[in-house]
Motif scaffolding. Structure first.
Motif, PDB file in Angstrom:
ATOM      1  N   ILE A 108     -50.272  -8.604 -24.067  1.00  0.00           N
ATOM      2  CA  ILE A 108     -50.651  -7.944 -22.808  1.00  0.00           C
ATOM      3  C   ILE A 108     -52.000  -8.480 -22.313  1.00  0.00           C
ATOM      4  O   ILE A 108     -52.203  -8.703 -21.124  1.00  0.00           O
ATOM      5  CB  ILE A 108     -50.691  -6.404 -22.984  1.00  0.00           C
ATOM      6  N   ALA A 109     -52.922  -8.721 -23.262  1.00  0.00           N
ATOM      7  CA  ALA A 109     -54.275  -9.158 -22.883  1.00  0.00           C
ATOM      8  C   ALA A 109     -54.365 -10.651 -22.576  1.00  0.00           C
ATOM      9  O   ALA A 109     -55.337 -11.123 -21.984  1.00  0.00           O
ATOM     10  CB  ALA A 109     -55.252  -8.807 -24.009  1.00  0.00           C
ATOM     11  N   GLU A 110     -53.319 -11.403 -22.953  1.00  0.00           N
ATOM     12  CA  GLU A 110     -53.402 -12.865 -22.920  1.00  0.00           C
ATOM     13  C   GLU A 110     -53.769 -13.452 -21.545  1.00  0.00           C
ATOM     14  O   GLU A 110     -54.656 -14.307 -21.445  1.00  0.00           O
ATOM     15  CB  GLU A 110     -52.075 -13.464 -23.407  1.00  0.00           C
ATOM     16  N   ILE A 111     -53.105 -12.978 -20.497  1.00  0.00           N
ATOM     17  CA  ILE A 111     -53.356 -13.576 -19.183  1.00  0.00           C
ATOM     18  C   ILE A 111     -54.788 -13.285 -18.735  1.00  0.00           C
ATOM     19  O   ILE A 111     -55.459 -14.131 -18.147  1.00  0.00           O
ATOM     20  CB  ILE A 111     -52.350 -13.060 -18.122  1.00  0.00           C
ATOM     21  N   MET A 112     -55.286 -12.103 -19.071  1.00  0.00           N
ATOM     22  CA  MET A 112     -56.684 -11.763 -18.720  1.00  0.00           C
ATOM     23  C   MET A 112     -57.653 -12.666 -19.472  1.00  0.00           C
ATOM     24  O   MET A 112     -58.695 -13.045 -18.953  1.00  0.00           O
ATOM     25  CB  MET A 112     -56.973 -10.295 -19.051  1.00  0.00           C
ATOM     26  N   ARG A 113     -57.277 -13.020 -20.703  1.00  0.00           N
ATOM     27  CA  ARG A 113     -58.134 -13.932 -21.491  1.00  0.00           C
ATOM     28  C   ARG A 113     -58.118 -15.332 -20.898  1.00  0.00           C
ATOM     29  O   ARG A 113     -59.154 -15.966 -20.762  1.00  0.00           O
ATOM     30  CB  ARG A 113     -57.668 -13.976 -22.950  1.00  0.00           C
ATOM     31  N   ILE A 114     -56.899 -15.788 -20.551  1.00  0.00           N
ATOM     32  CA  ILE A 114     -56.782 -17.134 -19.973  1.00  0.00           C
ATOM     33  C   ILE A 114     -57.669 -17.255 -18.738  1.00  0.00           C
ATOM     34  O   ILE A 114     -58.342 -18.257 -18.531  1.00  0.00           O
ATOM     35  CB  ILE A 114     -55.303 -17.447 -19.618  1.00  0.00           C
ATOM     36  N   HIS A 115     -57.678 -16.208 -17.940  1.00  0.00           N
ATOM     37  CA  HIS A 115     -58.461 -16.266 -16.700  1.00  0.00           C
ATOM     38  C   HIS A 115     -59.877 -15.695 -16.866  1.00  0.00           C
ATOM     39  O   HIS A 115     -60.560 -15.413 -15.887  1.00  0.00           O
ATOM     40  CB  HIS A 115     -57.701 -15.572 -15.574  1.00  0.00           C
ATOM     41  N   LYS A 116     -60.246 -15.480 -18.103  1.00  0.00           N
ATOM     42  CA  LYS A 116     -61.614 -15.049 -18.437  1.00  0.00           C
ATOM     43  C   LYS A 116     -62.059 -13.807 -17.663  1.00  0.00           C
ATOM     44  O   LYS A 116     -63.168 -13.730 -17.137  1.00  0.00           O
ATOM     45  CB  LYS A 116     -62.596 -16.206 -18.195  1.00  0.00           C
ATOM     46  N   ILE A 117     -61.163 -12.820 -17.613  1.00  0.00           N
ATOM     47  CA  ILE A 117     -61.481 -11.574 -16.913  1.00  0.00           C
ATOM     48  C   ILE A 117     -62.382 -10.699 -17.792  1.00  0.00           C
ATOM     49  O   ILE A 117     -63.349 -10.118 -17.315  1.00  0.00           O
ATOM     50  CB  ILE A 117     -60.191 -10.788 -16.563  1.00  0.00           C
ATOM     51  N   HIS A 118     -62.011 -10.569 -19.063  1.00  0.00           N
ATOM     52  CA  HIS A 118     -62.830  -9.808 -20.014  1.00  0.00           C
ATOM     53  C   HIS A 118     -63.022 -10.654 -21.270  1.00  0.00           C
ATOM     54  O   HIS A 118     -62.242 -11.549 -21.542  1.00  0.00           O
ATOM     55  CB  HIS A 118     -62.135  -8.505 -20.440  1.00  0.00           C
ATOM     56  N   GLN A 119     -64.035 -10.303 -22.065  1.00  0.00           N
ATOM     57  CA  GLN A 119     -64.203 -10.920 -23.379  1.00  0.00           C
ATOM     58  C   GLN A 119     -63.069 -10.459 -24.292  1.00  0.00           C
ATOM     59  O   GLN A 119     -62.625  -9.302 -24.200  1.00  0.00           O
ATOM     60  CB  GLN A 119     -65.526 -10.441 -24.011  1.00  0.00           C
ATOM     61  N   LYS A 120     -62.623 -11.348 -25.185  1.00  0.00           N
ATOM     62  CA  LYS A 120     -61.569 -10.994 -26.138  1.00  0.00           C
ATOM     63  C   LYS A 120     -61.980  -9.761 -26.960  1.00  0.00           C
ATOM     64  O   LYS A 120     -63.097  -9.704 -27.475  1.00  0.00           O
ATOM     65  CB  LYS A 120     -61.325 -12.187 -27.065  1.00  0.00           C
ATOM     66  N   ASN A 121     -61.067  -8.787 -27.035  1.00  0.00           N
ATOM     67  CA  ASN A 121     -61.269  -7.551 -27.797  1.00  0.00           C
ATOM     68  C   ASN A 121     -62.470  -6.704 -27.359  1.00  0.00           C
ATOM     69  O   ASN A 121     -62.925  -5.837 -28.109  1.00  0.00           O
ATOM     70  CB  ASN A 121     -61.383  -7.837 -29.297  1.00  0.00           C
ATOM     71  N   SER A 122     -62.993  -6.970 -26.174  1.00  0.00           N
ATOM     72  CA  SER A 122     -64.116  -6.157 -25.680  1.00  0.00           C
ATOM     73  C   SER A 122     -63.625  -4.764 -25.314  1.00  0.00           C
ATOM     74  O   SER A 122     -62.423  -4.521 -25.189  1.00  0.00           O
ATOM     75  CB  SER A 122     -64.714  -6.815 -24.436  1.00  0.00           C
ATOM     76  N   SER A 123     -64.569  -3.841 -25.141  1.00  0.00           N
ATOM     77  CA  SER A 123     -64.159  -2.481 -24.792  1.00  0.00           C
ATOM     78  C   SER A 123     -63.511  -2.455 -23.399  1.00  0.00           C
ATOM     79  O   SER A 123     -62.600  -1.677 -23.141  1.00  0.00           O
ATOM     80  CB  SER A 123     -65.352  -1.527 -24.853  1.00  0.00           C
ATOM     81  N   GLU A 124     -63.959  -3.360 -22.511  1.00  0.00           N
ATOM     82  CA  GLU A 124     -63.326  -3.429 -21.175  1.00  0.00           C
ATOM     83  C   GLU A 124     -61.853  -3.845 -21.296  1.00  0.00           C
ATOM     84  O   GLU A 124     -60.991  -3.299 -20.625  1.00  0.00           O
ATOM     85  CB  GLU A 124     -64.039  -4.446 -20.266  1.00  0.00           C
ATOM     86  N   GLU A 125     -61.632  -4.841 -22.163  1.00  0.00           N
ATOM     87  CA  GLU A 125     -60.255  -5.320 -22.339  1.00  0.00           C
ATOM     88  C   GLU A 125     -59.379  -4.207 -22.908  1.00  0.00           C
ATOM     89  O   GLU A 125     -58.287  -3.944 -22.417  1.00  0.00           O
ATOM     90  CB  GLU A 125     -60.248  -6.533 -23.286  1.00  0.00           C
ATOM     91  N   ARG A 126     -59.915  -3.500 -23.917  1.00  0.00           N
ATOM     92  CA  ARG A 126     -59.138  -2.414 -24.521  1.00  0.00           C
ATOM     93  C   ARG A 126     -58.824  -1.315 -23.519  1.00  0.00           C
ATOM     94  O   ARG A 126     -57.727  -0.769 -23.476  1.00  0.00           O
ATOM     95  CB  ARG A 126     -59.917  -1.788 -25.686  1.00  0.00           C
ATOM     96  N   LYS A 127     -59.821  -1.023 -22.687  1.00  0.00           N
ATOM     97  CA  LYS A 127     -59.647   0.030 -21.679  1.00  0.00           C
ATOM     98  C   LYS A 127     -58.541  -0.358 -20.705  1.00  0.00           C
ATOM     99  O   LYS A 127     -57.677   0.459 -20.358  1.00  0.00           O
ATOM    100  CB  LYS A 127     -60.980   0.207 -20.933  1.00  0.00           C
ATOM    101  N   LYS A 128     -58.559  -1.622 -20.299  1.00  0.00           N
ATOM    102  CA  LYS A 128     -57.554  -2.103 -19.338  1.00  0.00           C
ATOM    103  C   LYS A 128     -56.150  -2.076 -19.958  1.00  0.00           C
ATOM    104  O   LYS A 128     -55.192  -1.632 -19.323  1.00  0.00           O
ATOM    105  CB  LYS A 128     -57.915  -3.533 -18.888  1.00  0.00           C
ATOM    106  N   VAL A 129     -56.042  -2.514 -21.224  1.00  0.00           N
ATOM    107  CA  VAL A 129     -54.740  -2.515 -21.889  1.00  0.00           C
ATOM    108  C   VAL A 129     -54.219  -1.076 -22.021  1.00  0.00           C
ATOM    109  O   VAL A 129     -53.042  -0.792 -21.792  1.00  0.00           O
ATOM    110  CB  VAL A 129     -54.807  -3.209 -23.272  1.00  0.00           C
ATOM    111  N   LYS A 130     -55.132  -0.152 -22.338  1.00  0.00           N
ATOM    112  CA  LYS A 130     -54.743   1.255 -22.478  1.00  0.00           C
ATOM    113  C   LYS A 130     -54.201   1.790 -21.146  1.00  0.00           C
ATOM    114  O   LYS A 130     -53.180   2.481 -21.087  1.00  0.00           O
ATOM    115  CB  LYS A 130     -55.954   2.071 -22.933  1.00  0.00           C
ATOM    116  N   GLU A 131     -54.901   1.424 -20.086  1.00  0.00           N
ATOM    117  CA  GLU A 131     -54.485   1.833 -18.740  1.00  0.00           C
ATOM    118  C   GLU A 131     -53.072   1.280 -18.435  1.00  0.00           C
ATOM    119  O   GLU A 131     -52.216   1.993 -17.917  1.00  0.00           O
ATOM    120  CB  GLU A 131     -55.510   1.211 -17.785  1.00  0.00           C
ATOM    121  N   LEU A 132     -52.869   0.014 -18.796  1.00  0.00           N
ATOM    122  CA  LEU A 132     -51.587  -0.632 -18.504  1.00  0.00           C
ATOM    123  C   LEU A 132     -50.435  -0.009 -19.293  1.00  0.00           C
ATOM    124  O   LEU A 132     -49.362   0.223 -18.741  1.00  0.00           O
ATOM    125  CB  LEU A 132     -51.665  -2.137 -18.813  1.00  0.00           C
ATOM    126  N   ILE A 133     -50.669   0.307 -20.576  1.00  0.00           N
ATOM    127  CA  ILE A 133     -49.555   0.874 -21.349  1.00  0.00           C
ATOM    128  C   ILE A 133     -49.235   2.293 -20.875  1.00  0.00           C
ATOM    129  O   ILE A 133     -48.101   2.738 -20.963  1.00  0.00           O
ATOM    130  CB  ILE A 133     -49.767   0.836 -22.890  1.00  0.00           C
TER     131      ILE A 133
END
Ligand SMILES: Nc1ncnc2c1ncn2[C@@H]1O[C@H](COP(=O)(O)OP(=O)(O)OP(=O)(O)O)[C@@H](O)[C@H]1O
Ligand SMILES: [Mg+2]
Length: 269
Positions: A108-133
């Motif tokens: 789920i986080a992969e495309i955001m990582r590819i486009h450097k939206i958030h740092q890998k495993n950062s709290s922002e990334e986790r928050k976004k993934v939680k929102e998406l699920i």
């Protein structure tokens, strides 16, 4: 948002040159933001080819493609890559859409990582993934699993979460639910419609199942042998089809099997 003008695609019949086969012939359509165009037609009529052209995975032989106001017909691959971050495709077979060796969270986080939206495993990334699920109806426990450890419907929810991760502007859904049973199909389609209300993406929804297309589409285009036979507002095409081909498609449609899908359209609107 996305527009095709007189698009055709032909392939050489054999390696010795000469004759070509036309797979898509003079197709034009436009899909606005927040709108879904349902594309329906028999197997082999050129739907997937058209989807690949619309997302510029392949180039048309002739015709023009416009995305977000820009002509992308002959755009360079590097420039298209930037645009493609906002263009997503969901294919028929959800298993093949996710890497079997990558956990659901990372997929789920992969495309955001590819486009450097958030740092890998950062709290922002986790928050976004939680929102998406939450949007797609997955539980946190699913995130640590591999695709093979989920049901088909759950995998397709994960695919949808991934697709929604980067503010999509155009989503092509190529038979995304045809491998699922009807009640699961209905759930996934409902999530797609609900997400469209929130994210306002344009959607090209492909299926040979008219019940499915009816449930999600604002307009319908009927395709046969590479040509769009007719198109129009969903209910008009379904209630008064203009061609024998569309009528024949309808005859396969009216059955109890689709009652559940009919509910999707009603509940979301
Ligand atoms: N790269 C290619 N070279 C030559 N022919 C191709 C190529 N890609 C697709 N075709 C042919 O184009 C036709 C349309 O294929 P396409 O995959 O677009 O059909 P479809 O409408 O998506 O069918 P289905 O409902 O079964 O998914 C088929 O006859 C296919 O064999
Ligand atoms: Mg196809």
């Amino acid at each position: 948002m996305i527009e095709l003008v007189d698009v055709s695609k032909s392939y050489r019949k054999n390696i010795f040159g000469g004759q070509r086969t036309e797979i898509v012939k003079d197709v034009s359509f436009r899909i606005q933001a927040g709108e879904t165009l349902g594309l329906i037609g028999a197997s082999g009529c050129g739907k997937t080819t058209l989807a690949k052209i619309a997302t510029r995975l392949i180039k048309p032989t002739t015709g023009q493609i416009k995305f977000d106001g820009a002509d992308i017909t002959t755009i360079k691959e590097a420039d298209m890559r930037k645009k493609r971050q906002h263009v997503q495709i969901m294919f028929q077979n959800p298993e093949s859409a996710l890497n079997p060796r990558i956990k659901i969270y990372d997929s789920i986080a992969e495309i955001m990582r590819i486009h450097k939206i958030h740092q890998k495993n950062s709290s922002e990334e986790r928050k976004k993934v939680k929102e998406l699920i939450e949007i797609v109806g997955l539980q946190e426990e699913h995130l640590l699993r591999y695709p093979g450890e989920l049901s088909g419907g759950q995998v397709q929810r994960a695919v949808l979460a991934r697709v929604l991760s980067i503010d999509p502007k155009f989503i092509v859904a190529d038979e995304p639910t045809s491998m699922l049973d009807v009640s699961v199909q209905a759930q996934i389609l409902k999530i797609l419609k609900t997400a469209q209300k929130e994210y306002h993406f344009a959607c090209l929804f492909i299926s040979h199942n008219i019940g499915v297309v009816k449930a999600v589409s604002d307009r319908i285009a009927v395709m046969n042998e590479g040509v769009i036979l007719e198109s129009g507002v969903t209910d008009e095409v379904i209630d008064s089809p203009k061609t024998e081909f569309t009528k024949a498609l309808m005859n396969n449609y009216y059955s109890d099997f689709y009652v559940e899908l009919d509910e999707v359209g009603k509940q979301v609107s």
